[in-house]
Design a protein around this motif. Structure first.
Motif, short mmCIF file in Angstrom:
data_model
loop_
_atom_site.label_atom_id
_atom_site.label_comp_id
_atom_site.label_asym_id
_atom_site.label_seq_id
_atom_site.Cartn_x
_atom_site.Cartn_y
_atom_site.Cartn_z
N THR A 285 0.86 -1.18 0.00
CA THR A 285 0.00 0.00 0.00
C THR A 285 0.89 1.23 0.00
O THR A 285 1.88 1.27 0.76
CB THR A 285 -0.92 0.01 1.21
N TRP A 286 0.53 2.14 -0.85
CA TRP A 286 1.32 3.37 -0.86
C TRP A 286 1.16 4.11 0.46
O TRP A 286 0.09 4.23 1.01
CB TRP A 286 0.88 4.27 -1.99
N GLY A 287 2.31 4.61 0.93
CA GLY A 287 2.33 5.45 2.11
C GLY A 287 3.37 6.53 1.88
O GLY A 287 4.34 6.37 1.14
N HIS A 288 3.14 7.65 2.58
CA HIS A 288 4.07 8.78 2.41
C HIS A 288 5.02 8.83 3.60
O HIS A 288 4.60 8.71 4.76
CB HIS A 288 3.31 10.08 2.31
N VAL A 289 6.27 9.01 3.34
CA VAL A 289 7.27 9.13 4.39
C VAL A 289 8.03 10.43 4.21
O VAL A 289 8.28 10.88 3.09
CB VAL A 289 8.25 7.93 4.38
N ALA A 290 8.42 11.06 5.32
CA ALA A 290 9.17 12.31 5.25
C ALA A 290 10.01 12.48 6.51
O ALA A 290 9.65 12.00 7.59
CB ALA A 290 8.23 13.49 5.08
N GLY A 291 11.11 13.23 6.36
CA GLY A 291 11.94 13.57 7.52
C GLY A 291 12.44 14.98 7.36
O GLY A 291 12.85 15.38 6.29
N THR A 292 12.36 15.75 8.43
CA THR A 292 12.81 17.14 8.39
C THR A 292 13.97 17.33 9.37
O THR A 292 13.98 16.76 10.47
CB THR A 292 11.66 18.11 8.73
N PHE A 293 14.97 18.13 8.94
CA PHE A 293 16.14 18.42 9.77
C PHE A 293 16.28 19.94 9.84
O PHE A 293 16.63 20.57 8.86
CB PHE A 293 17.41 17.81 9.16
#
Lengths: 216, 672
Positions: A89-97
């Protein structure tokens, strides 16, 4: 059309330079994991043949759906989500620094921030490589991805929670703070960095797959 | 026994009656001599007298062997059959007439003696026929020789040369050979003593010259030419020498044409009109003093004097001739001190050419098919109103002076004017120039005229962009009720209705003029995908498209606004532009559903979908267009927001196309 990676074939995409080399930055992508097991690199901005890097990766064996890490000469430090993804299943991943302080780092799965935080400080340097579906660690390229990746974006800012949520809702990267977007690979069949113009290399013939639901 | 000429040829020798000098002898076999009749071959002996009988057939007699000079043998045709059954005399080794050939006798009744004269000439032949005496006879020695009778004996005429002709000698007593004429004379008969005369029955034909050796006088008499006649003599009218060949006898000194006056008269065969010879004023007849009605006869020109004529008791009529006239004939009525009441009539029935009622006038009438007044002297009164020849001259006919006419007359010489001349003072002027008209006509240019007309800056600039001082629109144009049966609404525009040929007011149509109109066009990047079963973004040759699965129904959703002026009475047409990803055959089933965005956005409320099944193009990359007429449009009206959902009904049994299909464009247009 997204791109499908087969770990056993060591398929990955790469760029020979880094669109961002220091803080602040944001890494984001859509992923569809075949199985929620094992560890694999999603997106990394690192050193070719080196170890320093910023990265998004799975570590399902450690119960981490998403790890958002920064590595310099020290061990890895990062924040993580322990849930949110579903196999196939498509899922969105993100990381902010925001800065070198780990406390400013955030991980998101489908727009939901992870609960694992960090208090470390890391300063990756000499960054000259982008890896999609793999990452350099200790000079070795590994953690090949098993699944599909699309809509990869890199900003030179730390996006806000709302902005990450927009991405997770299907807004394409170029619709979210486009002035800070420094790398955007929609991966709709064509290997194009629609923002930075970096050349994307298909290593070991990663193939195409159905695209995630995005508002183009 | 006939005397025949027998020729000696090189191969045959026949009996020749050769005239040769020799003793005279009797004709025929001699009497008192014994002849031996033989009818079969044998050898002869000297002094034999042979009567050869060939009636039973030809045979050969052989001459004696080893003869001696002087030996002789007589032979004659016993049965006179030598011509049918020739006798052969074999030479037996000796010559006959100097020729080493046998002799063949084929002359009927031949009689001859053969005498041996030696080895050279051998046996010679002596024909035995009588002569009337005289000397011996000549011998024919050459082929072609001929015998003719000489003065005493037969003479030999040797063969002539090639081309020669036989003629009589100048002595007229013997034939001789002569040259043939240069050109052919087909037939000539010799007569008289003057030479050769052509028989009337054998005329000389052909061309060329005949050289005749005849007396010139005789020749002239034959052709009737006098002595001294010459050829190519050219007569000369002026030659005065009567002895000259060119002198013409009996030349007339004068020429009087015979009766040609009548030919040149009127009606003649070569009639001459006065105008032909420039005659204009040669008067032929005249009337010295007109005092009574007169009918003129035809004539070239005539002059009637009206001198000293005064106050006739009644009007006089001068009737012009109606016949015999010729173009150019002139009648002059000469001036008089008093002229009164004279009618010039054309014919007795009364048509009048002119009525003269003024004094001191001279009139000239010219005939040109009819009599007309040509010129009038002292004519001022004649051309005045009521005059005999009231003038109606065209302006181009006025070369000088001024006309004072009631209508259009000018008061003065206007040749110096360069422009329009105002006519004033007339009581019946057809055109009245007003002061305003004068002001407009004398403006220097269009700008001045516009100023005179009170036109504003808009007109003067010739530019429609110049809206300064635009004239106000008459109020009548604001009222469109007389243009359209229905009262117009705000923002209506005038549209020409061809059905009624009138202008009608109606709301402006979206997209402009008549015909179907496109209300919206959606591209793949316009897709607002549903939460699930959504068509996925893809590219094909960098052309953005939306992929629709071939097993699961997937949809794309587009959002738009129904434009103002949209015609929705017949629904909407949804046109889907798509291509098969890989297939080259099969049908694809499309659904289109509309949602009016006037309900809760949190839930879908699409109206009933319309559907269409379309076969893909035979080439997978070539776009096919599917069109759905959507009658269920969720009651959208102009200005409403709408959502349009496009779905591939992949699980429909009618959808037989294998693999994905790619949506490239979606169009919303009017249904009518």
């Amino acid at each position: 059309m997204a791109y499908k990676f087969t770990a056993a074939s060591t398929q990955y995409l790469s760029c020979a330079s880094a669109p961002v080399t220091t803080y602040p930055l944001t890494l984001a992508a859509w992923v569809r994991r075949t199985a929620l097991s094992g560890a694999s690199g999603i997106l990394s901005v690192g050193v070719n043949g080196g170890n320093h890097r910023f990265a998004l990766q799975h570590n399902f064996g450690g119960g981490l759906h998403l790890q958002v890490i920064a590595i310099d000469n020290q061990s890895a430090a990062g924040v993580a989500n322990t849930s949110g993804l579903t196999a196939n299943t498509w899922g969105h991943v993100a990381g902010t620094f925001t800065s070198s302080a780990g406390s400013s780092w955030k991980s998101y799965v489908n727009g939901v921030q992870g609960t694992i935080t960090s208090v470390e400080t890391r300063n990756p340097t000499g960054l000259n490589f982008v890896g999609l579906g793999a990452r350099y660690s200790g000079g070795n390229l590994g953690l090949y991805y098993e699944g599909d990746i699309a809509e990869v974006g890199i900003w030179n800012v730390a996006l806000t929670d709302e902005e990450v949520a927009s991405l997770a809702d299907g807004m394409t990267c170029d619709k979210v703070r486009p002035q800070s977007l420094v790398f955007y690979a929609p991966l709709v069949r064509d290997l194009i960095d629609a923002k930075g113009g970096l050349t994307i290399t298909n290593n070991n013939t990663a193939t195409v797959a159905n695209h995630p639901r995005v508002y183009a | 026994m006939s005397q025949e000429v027998i020729e000696i040829t090189e191969r045959e020798i026949e009996v020749i009656e050769v005239v040769e000098k020799g003793p005279a002898g009797p004709v025929g076999p001699q009497a008192n001599i014994n002849y031996t009749v033989v009818s079969s071959p044998q050898t002869l002996s000297n002094s034999q007298n042979i009567a050869a009988d060939t009636s039973g057939g030809s045979f050969t007699l052989t001459l004696p062997t080893n003869p001696s000079a002087g030996d002789s043998i007589d032979i004659f045709d016993y049965s006179e059959t030598f011509d049918t059954n020739p006798l052969t005399i074999a030479r037996n080794g000796e010559n006959i007439e100097s020729i080493a050939e046998d002799l063949i006798c084929n002359v009927e009744g031949a009689y001859f003696t053969m005498i041996y004269t030696g080895a050279t000439r051998g046996w010679q032949i002596l024909p035995r026929y009588g002569t009337t005496g005289g000397g011996g006879e000549s011998v024919l020695t050459t082929e072609g020789d001929m015998v003719y009778r000489g003065a005493a004996i037969n003479e030999r005429l040797p063969i002539g040369s090639a081309g020669q002709i036989l003629k009589v000698n100048s002595g007229g007593n013997a034939p001789e050979w002569g040259a043939a004429p240069a050109t052919g004379v087909t037939s000539v008969g010799v007569t008289g003593s003057d030479g050769i005369e052509v028989d009337s029955g054998s005329p000389v034909t052909g061309s060329g010259t005949i050289a005749l050796g005849v007396n010139a006088a005789t020749l002239r008499s034959h052709i009737n030419v006098a002595d001294g006649a010459e050829v190519n003599v050219q007569s000369n009218w002026t030659e005065a020498d009567s002895g000259s060949d060119a002198f013409i006898l009996n030349k007339p000194s004068t020429f009087t044409p015979s009766a040609h006056a009548s030919t040149h008269a009127t009606g003649g065969t070569d009639a001459i009109a006065p105008s032909d010879i420039g005659a204009q004023y040669a008067f032929v007849t005249s009337i010295a003093n007109l005092t009574a009605d007169t009918t003129l006869s035809s004539g070239r020109t005539r002059k009637i004097f009206l001198n000293n004529y005064s106050s006739p008791a009644a009007k006089i009529t001068v009737t012009m001739p109606t016949t015999g006239n010729e173009n150019g004939d002139i009648l002059v009525l000469a001036g008089s001190t008093v002229v009164d009441d004279i009618d010039i009539k054309n014919n007795p029935t009364g048509s009048v050419i002119a009525t003269i009622s003024a004094t001191g006038q001279t009139f000239r009438f010219l005939y040109s098919g009819s009599w007309g007044l040509d010129r009038v002297y002292n004519h001022a009164s004649q051309h005045a109103s009521g005059g005999i020849d009231e003038l109606a001259l065209a302006a181009s006919q006025i070369t000088s002076g001024t006309l004072t006419h009631e209508r259009g007359g000018l008061e003065a010489d206007v040749s110096a004017y360069d422009g329009l001349v105002k006519i004033s003072g007339g009581s019946t002027s057809a055109v009245t120039v007003t002061t305003a008209g004068e002001a407009l006509l004398d403006d220097a240019d269009a700008a001045a005229q516009r100023s005179t007309l009170g036109l504003g800056a808009v007109a003067s600039s010739n530019s429609y962009t110049d809206l300064d001082n635009q004239p106000s629109i008459p109020s009548a144009l604001n009222d469109l009720s007389n243009v359209s049966a229905a009262a117009p609404s705000d923002n209506d525009v005038l549209v020409f209705d061809t059905a009624t040929s009138t202008w009608v007011a109606e709301a402006p149509a979206a997209g402009g003029g008549g015909g179907t109109k496109t209300y919206a066009v959606f591209t793949p990047d316009n897709n607002q995908p549903p939460a699930s079963n959504y068509a996925t973004l893809d590219t094909r040759n960098s052309v953005a498209c939306l992929d629709f699965d071939d097993a699961t129904d997937e949809s794309a959703v587009f959002v738009g606004i129904i434009p103002e002026g949209a015609s929705l009475g017949s629904g909407l047409k949804i046109r889907i532009h798509w291509a098969a990803t890989t297939a080259t055959s099969g049908d694809c089933v499309w659904l289109a559903a509309l949602e009016r965005m006037n309900t809760d956005l949190d839930s879908d409320s699409f109206d009933t979908a319309g559907t269409v099944t379309t076969t893909c193009n035979g080439t997978s990359g070539i776009v096919a267009v599917s069109e759905i007429t959507l009658t269920n449009i969720d009651s959208v009206t102009a200005g409403d927001g709408f959502r349009l959902k496009i779905t591939r009904d992949a699980d429909s049994g009618s959808d037989t196309l294998s693999g994905d299909v790619e949506l490239v464009l979606t169009e919303v247009r009017s249904a009518a």
